[in-house]
Every structure is written in structure tokens, then in C-alpha cells.
Design a protein around this motif. Structure first.
Motif, PDB file in Angstrom:
ATOM      1  N   SER A   1     -24.572  23.442   7.602  1.00  0.00           N
ATOM      2  CA  SER A   1     -24.747  22.678   6.377  1.00  0.00           C
ATOM      3  C   SER A   1     -24.959  23.610   5.182  1.00  0.00           C
ATOM      4  N   ILE A   2     -25.788  24.644   5.352  1.00  0.00           N
ATOM      5  CA  ILE A   2     -26.091  25.577   4.263  1.00  0.00           C
ATOM      6  C   ILE A   2     -24.848  26.324   3.805  1.00  0.00           C
ATOM      7  N   PHE A   3     -24.128  26.916   4.771  1.00  0.00           N
ATOM      8  CA  PHE A   3     -22.935  27.689   4.404  1.00  0.00           C
ATOM      9  C   PHE A   3     -21.820  26.773   3.878  1.00  0.00           C
ATOM     10  N   GLY A   4     -21.804  25.531   4.361  1.00  0.00           N
ATOM     11  CA  GLY A   4     -20.847  24.574   3.825  1.00  0.00           C
ATOM     12  C   GLY A   4     -21.125  24.241   2.371  1.00  0.00           C
ATOM     13  N   LEU A   5     -22.417  24.101   2.028  1.00  0.00           N
ATOM     14  CA  LEU A   5     -22.802  23.823   0.643  1.00  0.00           C
ATOM     15  C   LEU A   5     -22.477  25.004  -0.271  1.00  0.00           C
ATOM     16  N   ILE A   6     -22.737  26.209   0.217  1.00  0.00           N
ATOM     17  CA  ILE A   6     -22.420  27.401  -0.578  1.00  0.00           C
ATOM     18  C   ILE A   6     -20.909  27.488  -0.817  1.00  0.00           C
ATOM     19  N   ALA A   7     -20.131  27.242   0.227  1.00  0.00           N
ATOM     20  CA  ALA A   7     -18.673  27.278   0.095  1.00  0.00           C
ATOM     21  C   ALA A   7     -18.185  26.208  -0.873  1.00  0.00           C
ATOM     22  N   SER A   8     -18.815  25.026  -0.829  1.00  0.00           N
ATOM     23  CA  SER A   8     -18.437  23.943  -1.748  1.00  0.00           C
ATOM     24  C   SER A   8     -18.713  24.336  -3.189  1.00  0.00           C
ATOM     25  N   ALA A   9     -19.885  24.951  -3.422  1.00  0.00           N
ATOM     26  CA  ALA A   9     -20.249  25.371  -4.776  1.00  0.00           C
ATOM     27  C   ALA A   9     -19.268  26.414  -5.309  1.00  0.00           C
ATOM     28  N   LEU A  10     -18.901  27.363  -4.464  1.00  0.00           N
ATOM     29  CA  LEU A  10     -17.948  28.398  -4.880  1.00  0.00           C
ATOM     30  C   LEU A  10     -16.564  27.815  -5.133  1.00  0.00           C
ATOM     31  N   THR A  11     -16.165  26.848  -4.311  1.00  0.00           N
ATOM     32  CA  THR A  11     -14.864  26.200  -4.490  1.00  0.00           C
ATOM     33  C   THR A  11     -14.788  25.501  -5.840  1.00  0.00           C
ATOM     34  N   PRO A  62     -31.330  24.591   0.031  1.00  0.00           N
ATOM     35  CA  PRO A  62     -29.868  24.413   0.043  1.00  0.00           C
ATOM     36  C   PRO A  62     -29.365  23.355  -0.928  1.00  0.00           C
ATOM     37  N   LEU A  63     -30.210  22.384  -1.288  1.00  0.00           N
ATOM     38  CA  LEU A  63     -29.773  21.331  -2.194  1.00  0.00           C
ATOM     39  C   LEU A  63     -29.492  21.853  -3.602  1.00  0.00           C
ATOM     40  N   LEU A  64     -29.962  23.067  -3.912  1.00  0.00           N
ATOM     41  CA  LEU A  64     -29.642  23.671  -5.203  1.00  0.00           C
ATOM     42  C   LEU A  64     -28.144  23.955  -5.332  1.00  0.00           C
ATOM     43  N   CYS A  65     -27.454  23.979  -4.200  1.00  0.00           N
ATOM     44  CA  CYS A  65     -26.003  24.171  -4.241  1.00  0.00           C
ATOM     45  C   CYS A  65     -25.302  22.991  -4.916  1.00  0.00           C
ATOM     46  N   PHE A  66     -26.038  21.910  -5.144  1.00  0.00           N
ATOM     47  CA  PHE A  66     -25.459  20.751  -5.820  1.00  0.00           C
ATOM     48  C   PHE A  66     -25.375  20.950  -7.333  1.00  0.00           C
ATOM     49  N   VAL A  67     -25.990  22.017  -7.854  1.00  0.00           N
ATOM     50  CA  VAL A  67     -25.961  22.245  -9.302  1.00  0.00           C
ATOM     51  C   VAL A  67     -24.526  22.317  -9.838  1.00  0.00           C
ATOM     52  N   PRO A  68     -23.619  23.140  -9.252  1.00  0.00           N
ATOM     53  CA  PRO A  68     -22.241  23.157  -9.754  1.00  0.00           C
ATOM     54  C   PRO A  68     -21.543  21.796  -9.629  1.00  0.00           C
ATOM     55  N   VAL A  69     -21.922  21.022  -8.605  1.00  0.00           N
ATOM     56  CA  VAL A  69     -21.348  19.681  -8.439  1.00  0.00           C
ATOM     57  C   VAL A  69     -21.715  18.810  -9.632  1.00  0.00           C
ATOM     58  N   PHE A  70     -22.982  18.805  -9.979  1.00  0.00           N
ATOM     59  CA  PHE A  70     -23.437  18.004 -11.110  1.00  0.00           C
ATOM     60  C   PHE A  70     -22.858  18.525 -12.421  1.00  0.00           C
TER      61      PHE A  70
END
Length: 215
Positions: free
Chosen positions: A200-210, A30-38
Motif C-alpha cells: 500500500s505504501i509503495f503503491g501510494l508513492i508510485a501514484s504520487a509520482l505518476t 502514508p496518507l500524505l501521499c494524497f497531497v499531489p492527488v488533492f
């Protein structure tokens, strides 16, 4: 440009395998969802692109869901080797994805993938030469064929998609693989998937899409 991308990817792959060694699939992937954040942060650093309100909200949301998944315990996050390794992975892959988009757009996804894999192989070659032949088990070697081919196809399709469109959007779509990784971890390795972890997982995915769609 190619050497830089291959170097970043080789280092990222090393940290990625260390993370998988020290943590479960449910914690690491799930931490890969941080890629769009970075990527959003790097766009601000290198291109002076200020994130929108939705982009900023996506960053805050992603950080919150990481803490939520770890029961809001900062100390456990800092001491967790798997999480620390994945932060390095995310940073390195965020940097290399920008280069991959330009490179695959110039010479094509197939040629770019072949060159990147070749350079990475040359990086790993000194370590391969240190392996004793007597310690190599053919049955173990054959088990690596499927994940190796899967990774190769992942690179090929990612570079092709990145050359055609928004690399951040492509990165976000890749994060849906998190769901399948968690299911595999639960089915094959009997990993525990809690309600908190799922949120947490679905929250991270939603954050990445946002971040990708509105950032």
C-alpha cells in the motif's frame, strides 16, 4: 496571503497531531501521499486544468491503495479517526502549498518561514497560556527540541524548493520520507509492518509520482 497560509498550516498541524495520537505511524504517514492527488483536483477546481490520463490513473491508483491498505473495508476507513484527520491534513496542506510557492518566491524561503512560524505561534499562544506552569516537566520540554528543529528545517527546505520548482513535484519527493517513518515506527514503537501495508505504501508513492511527472 500569509495569514491564509499560516491559518491553513495551523489547522493542518492540529489535525496531524490528532491523527498521530489516534493511529500508528505506519497508518498515518502514508496518507500524505494524497497531497499531489488533492493538488491535481484543486488545479481543476480553481484553474480549470483537466488532469491527463496518467493523472486520472494516479488518482484512481492512490484511492485503490488506500483501500488495499485497509483490507478493502470502507466502513473501517469511515470510522477511523486517524484517517479522517489525515484527509483534513492533506486538503489543508494542498491548499497552503499553492500559497507557500508564491510567498516564498516573493520574499525568500527564510523570510517566509519566519513569518509563517510567527503567525502560527500567535495562533497557538492562547492555548499555551492555559498550560499550568506546575505541570511543565523540563525533561519533557527538552525532548521537543529535536522534533521542533526538524520541523523547522523541513519547512525551510520545502519553501525553498517550492519557490524554485514545481510544488507538486516537491510534494511528491517529500513522500519518500514515508519509508523512513515506517522504519522508525517499526524500530522505536514496535509497530507491525505487514506485507499488505508495504504494498500500500509503495503503491501510494508510485501514484504520487505518476501524478506529478505525467499528470
Amino acid at each position: 496571503m500569509m495569514l491564509s497560509a499560516a491559518t491553513l498550516d495551523a489547522a493542518a498541524m492540529t489535525f496531524y497531531l490528532l491523527a498521530l495520537r489516534n493511529g500508528s505511524l505506519a497508518k498515518v504517514i502514508p496518507l500524505l501521499c494524497f497531497v499531489p492527488v488533492f493538488q491535481l483536483v484543486l488545479n481543476f477546481v480553481f484553474y480549470n486544468e483537466v488532469p491527463s490520463l496518467f493523472g486520472f490513473m494516479g488518482i484512481i491508483s492512490a484511492i485503490f491503495f488506500i483501500f488495499y491498505g485497509e483490507s478493502l473495508n470502507l466502513i473501517s476507513i469511515i470510522k477511523d479517526k486517524a484517517i479522517n484527520s489525515m484527509i483534513c491534513v492533506v486538503l489543508l496542506w494542498s491548499l497552503s502549498s499553492i500559497i507557500h510557492k508564491d510567498g516564498s518566491g516573493q520574499i525568500g524561503a527564510v523570510n517566509w518561514t519566519a513569518h509563517i512560524c510567527l503567525v502560527m505561534f500567535l495562533y497557538y499562544l492562547p492555548f499555551l497560556l492555559r498550560i499550568r506552569v506546575s505541570t511543565i516537566n523540563l525533561s519533557d520540554f527538552s525532548s521537543l527540541i529535536v522534533p521542533a528543529l526538524a520541523h523547522l528545517l523541513t519547512l525551510l527546505t520545502f519553501y525553498q524548493a517550492a519557490s524554485l520548482g514545481n510544488v507538486a513535484f516537491v510534494s511528491s519527493l517529500r513522500r519518500f520520507s514515508t519509508v523512513f517513518s515506517i522504519l522508525i515506527g517499526w524500530y522505536k514503537y514496535n509497530e507491525t509492518v505487514t506485507k499488505r501495508l508495504c504494498i500500500s505504501i509503495f503503491g501510494l508513492i508510485a501514484s504520487a509520482l505518476t501524478i506529478t511527472l505525467f499528470g
